[in-house]
Write a protein that holds these residues in place. Structure first.
Motif, PDB file in Angstrom:
ATOM      1  N   ALA A   5     110.377  40.331 107.608  1.00  0.00           N
ATOM      2  CA  ALA A   5     109.015  40.429 106.301  1.00  0.00           C
ATOM      3  C   ALA A   5     109.144  39.220 105.548  1.00  0.00           C
ATOM      4  O   ALA A   5     110.847  39.126 105.238  1.00  0.00           O
ATOM      5  N   SER A   6     108.452  38.475 104.588  1.00  0.00           N
ATOM      6  CA  SER A   6     108.664  37.776 103.852  1.00  0.00           C
ATOM      7  C   SER A   6     108.002  37.355 102.666  1.00  0.00           C
ATOM      8  O   SER A   6     106.308  38.146 102.901  1.00  0.00           O
ATOM      9  N   GLY A   7     107.551  36.678 101.414  1.00  0.00           N
ATOM     10  CA  GLY A   7     106.520  36.650 100.727  1.00  0.00           C
ATOM     11  C   GLY A   7     106.663  37.004  99.907  1.00  0.00           C
ATOM     12  O   GLY A   7     105.489  37.322  98.904  1.00  0.00           O
ATOM     13  N   PHE A  36     104.705  49.735 104.836  1.00  0.00           N
ATOM     14  CA  PHE A  36     104.981  50.532 104.732  1.00  0.00           C
ATOM     15  C   PHE A  36     105.621  50.254 103.235  1.00  0.00           C
ATOM     16  O   PHE A  36     106.488  48.767 102.979  1.00  0.00           O
ATOM     17  N   ARG A  37     105.904  51.060 102.256  1.00  0.00           N
ATOM     18  CA  ARG A  37     106.318  50.801 101.560  1.00  0.00           C
ATOM     19  C   ARG A  37     107.448  51.465 100.645  1.00  0.00           C
ATOM     20  O   ARG A  37     107.367  52.752 100.354  1.00  0.00           O
ATOM     21  N   CYS A  95     107.484  46.116 106.996  1.00  0.00           N
ATOM     22  CA  CYS A  95     106.498  45.584 107.951  1.00  0.00           C
ATOM     23  C   CYS A  95     107.126  46.274 109.011  1.00  0.00           C
ATOM     24  O   CYS A  95     108.826  46.821 109.392  1.00  0.00           O
ATOM     25  N   ALA A  96     106.428  47.395 110.419  1.00  0.00           N
ATOM     26  CA  ALA A  96     106.988  48.388 111.201  1.00  0.00           C
ATOM     27  C   ALA A  96     105.887  47.948 112.656  1.00  0.00           C
ATOM     28  O   ALA A  96     104.684  47.682 112.713  1.00  0.00           O
ATOM     29  N   ASN A 110     108.380  51.980 115.839  1.00  0.00           N
ATOM     30  CA  ASN A 110     110.404  52.308 116.571  1.00  0.00           C
ATOM     31  C   ASN A 110     110.619  51.220 115.916  1.00  0.00           C
ATOM     32  O   ASN A 110     111.742  50.737 116.229  1.00  0.00           O
ATOM     33  N   TYR A 111     110.038  49.613 115.395  1.00  0.00           N
ATOM     34  CA  TYR A 111     110.918  48.754 114.790  1.00  0.00           C
ATOM     35  C   TYR A 111     110.076  48.933 113.640  1.00  0.00           C
ATOM     36  O   TYR A 111     109.297  48.451 112.897  1.00  0.00           O
ATOM     37  N   TRP A 112     111.218  48.078 112.179  1.00  0.00           N
ATOM     38  CA  TRP A 112     111.483  48.074 111.291  1.00  0.00           C
ATOM     39  C   TRP A 112     112.170  46.698 110.757  1.00  0.00           C
ATOM     40  O   TRP A 112     113.034  46.277 111.406  1.00  0.00           O
TER      41      TRP A 112
END
Length: 122
Positions: A5-7, A36-37, A95-96, A110-112
């Motif tokens: 994740a970026s930005g 998610f946050r 992100c996931a 399953n992946y984050w």
């Protein structure tokens, strides 16, 4: 699947940011990708989800109409365009990737990714 994740960054209230989630290792195909946050001292909460096949989207009520989730198949990436940002949007955004039934429940993913910090000043 590895997610990056970026930005994130610092923005004034009313401003905009676009977050990106890039995948490596395996394509997003047949998956849901969600954002998610987690704000300081609070639990992680659902923001938005897009289905990789068909582009069906789902939003939390708190961001509906302000945030837009989208995907770019060619770049194997998912984006979160955030407009009209509010101080209460301040959080680390993750992100996931999950299965086809993944929606707002974090346990379905399953992946984050590692998270990117968004700070909205008043």
């Amino acid at each position: 699947v590895q997610l990056q994740a970026s930005g994130g960054g610092l923005v004034q209230a009313g401003g905009s940011l676009r977050l990106s989630c890039a995948a490596s290792g395996r394509a997003f195909s047949s998956s849901a990708v969600g954002w998610f946050r987690q704000a300081p001292g609070k639990e992680r909460e659902f923001v938005a989800r897009i289905m990789w096949s068909g582009s069906s989207t789902l939003y939390a009520d708190s961001v509906n109409g302000r945030f837009t989730i989208s995907r770019d198949s060619a770049k194997n990436a998912v984006y979160l365009q955030m407009n009209s940002l509010k101080p209460e949007d301040t959080a680390v955004y993750y992100c996931a990737a999950g299965g086809v039934y993944a929606a707002a429940y974090a346990g379905h993913y399953n992946y984050w990714g590692q998270g990117t910090l968004v700070t909205v000043s008043s």
